[in-house]
Design a protein around this motif. Structure first.
Motif, short mmCIF file in Angstrom:
data_model
loop_
_atom_site.label_atom_id
_atom_site.label_comp_id
_atom_site.label_asym_id
_atom_site.label_seq_id
_atom_site.Cartn_x
_atom_site.Cartn_y
_atom_site.Cartn_z
N GLY A 128 0.79 -1.21 0.00
CA GLY A 128 0.00 0.00 0.00
C GLY A 128 0.83 1.27 0.00
N ALA A 129 2.11 1.17 0.34
CA ALA A 129 2.98 2.35 0.36
C ALA A 129 3.34 2.82 -1.03
CB ALA A 129 4.25 2.05 1.16
N THR A 130 3.29 1.92 -2.02
CA THR A 130 3.74 2.27 -3.36
C THR A 130 2.75 1.91 -4.46
OG1 THR A 130 4.88 0.13 -3.53
CG2 THR A 130 6.18 2.01 -2.74
N GLU A 131 1.72 1.10 -4.16
CA GLU A 131 0.80 0.62 -5.17
C GLU A 131 -0.63 0.99 -4.81
OE1 GLU A 131 1.17 -3.57 -5.75
OE2 GLU A 131 3.37 -3.54 -5.64
N ASP A 132 -1.48 1.12 -5.84
CA ASP A 132 -2.91 1.26 -5.61
C ASP A 132 -3.44 -0.05 -5.02
OD1 ASP A 132 -2.59 3.70 -6.77
OD2 ASP A 132 -3.89 3.32 -8.50
N THR A 133 -4.26 0.06 -4.00
CA THR A 133 -4.78 -1.13 -3.32
C THR A 133 -6.26 -0.96 -3.02
OG1 THR A 133 -4.16 -0.21 -1.16
CG2 THR A 133 -2.56 -1.66 -2.23
N HIS A 134 -6.88 -2.06 -2.64
CA HIS A 134 -8.27 -2.05 -2.20
C HIS A 134 -8.31 -2.46 -0.73
CE1 HIS A 134 -8.73 -2.45 -6.54
NE2 HIS A 134 -10.02 -2.19 -6.43
N VAL A 135 -9.11 -1.77 0.06
CA VAL A 135 -9.42 -2.16 1.43
C VAL A 135 -10.93 -2.08 1.58
CG1 VAL A 135 -9.16 -1.64 3.88
CG2 VAL A 135 -7.21 -1.32 2.33
N ALA A 136 -11.55 -3.23 1.89
CA ALA A 136 -13.01 -3.30 2.02
C ALA A 136 -13.38 -3.42 3.49
CB ALA A 136 -13.55 -4.50 1.25
N ILE A 137 -14.30 -2.59 3.95
CA ILE A 137 -14.72 -2.57 5.35
C ILE A 137 -16.20 -2.93 5.44
CG2 ILE A 137 -14.97 -1.16 7.43
CD1 ILE A 137 -12.73 0.62 6.36
N LEU A 138 -16.49 -4.01 6.14
CA LEU A 138 -17.86 -4.42 6.44
C LEU A 138 -18.12 -4.14 7.91
CD1 LEU A 138 -20.55 -5.86 5.79
CD2 LEU A 138 -19.39 -8.03 6.24
N SER A 139 -19.20 -3.43 8.21
CA SER A 139 -19.50 -3.03 9.59
C SER A 139 -20.73 -3.77 10.09
CB SER A 139 -19.75 -1.52 9.67
OG SER A 139 -18.58 -0.80 9.38
N VAL A 140 -20.65 -4.24 11.34
CA VAL A 140 -21.81 -4.81 12.02
C VAL A 140 -21.89 -4.17 13.40
CG1 VAL A 140 -21.79 -6.98 10.74
CG2 VAL A 140 -20.47 -6.80 12.85
N GLY A 141 -23.10 -4.00 13.89
CA GLY A 141 -23.29 -3.34 15.17
C GLY A 141 -23.77 -1.91 14.98
N ALA A 142 -23.61 -1.13 16.03
CA ALA A 142 -24.11 0.25 16.02
C ALA A 142 -23.31 1.12 15.07
CB ALA A 142 -24.03 0.82 17.43
N PRO A 143 -23.95 2.05 14.38
CA PRO A 143 -23.22 2.92 13.46
C PRO A 143 -22.20 3.79 14.17
CG PRO A 143 -25.58 2.98 13.01
CD PRO A 143 -25.41 2.26 14.32
#
Length: 202
Positions: A128-143
């Motif tokens: 991630g320091a030098t390349e384009d990357t994907h990070v996916a975040i799935l949330s459960v619980g209170a907003p």
């Protein structure tokens, strides 16, 4: 405070909606986020399972002249490790198929109340320091509100995430933008964040 159940979460097994409903929001010419509220139905059941079954750990980190407690609980599933709920395995496979990028690891954060947080940062360890990357975040619980701002300062964008919402950061977002979950004095229930990343990205 305890988790307030979602009024939109009906009975039945947890289920993922098609990713065709995801919507992209450009952050710049080279950075973007994708958003899909309510991607996971049955998120309250998943929250209950994860909160009870995941081997959560409290960490301490050196900061300035002392050692402080990390203000959240953590768990990490390395590449090849079985995930703690079948719906997370299904979610990872769906994200891999949709983006054409193999998501291999899962980091989990447990925000117990408004005092738990994560400071401004980008996932820039490894590729991630030098390349384009994907990070996916799935949330459960209170907003809780996830904040984004350009690295070096600028306007802050706020996205409340919880109860099965999905947010994906892509392009050079990790190098050119920072994100955070700030503390809040408001009474909020607990939230678990599941972050899916490709190999070599932390």
């Amino acid at each position: 405070m305890p988790l307030q159940q979602s009024l939109l979460d009906g009975p039945g097994d947890p289920e993922l909606a098609p990713l065709t409903g995801i919507r992209r929001a450009p952050l710049s010419a080279t950075a973007w986020i994708d958003l899909l509220p309510g991607w996971l139905s049955g998120a309250d059941e998943v929250f209950a399972h994860l909160s009870e079954s995941v081997p959560w750990r409290a960490e301490r980190r050196r900061m300035y002249d002392g050692v402080v407690a990390v203000p959240r609980l953590l768990s990490y599933y390395r590449e090849g490790a079985p995930l703690p709920h079948p719906i997370l395995t299904e979610a990872r496979a769906a994200l891999t198929a949709h983006y054409g990028v193999e998501f291999t690891t899962a980091g989990l954060c447990y925000y117990r109340d408004g005092r738990d947080s994560v400071a401004w940062h980008g996932d820039r360890i490894g590729r991630g320091a030098t390349e384009d990357t994907h990070v996916a975040i799935l949330s459960v619980g209170a907003p809780r509100s996830l904040h984004l701002r350009p690295r070096g300062g600028g306007e802050t964008l706020r996205h409340p995430l919880g109860h099965g919402d999905l947010l994906v950061m892509g392009g050079d977002c990790q190098r050119t933008w920072d994100h955070a979950i700030p503390k809040t004095a408001k009474p909020v229930g607990p939230r678990i964040s599941i972050q899916f990343r490709p190999s070599g990205v932390r």
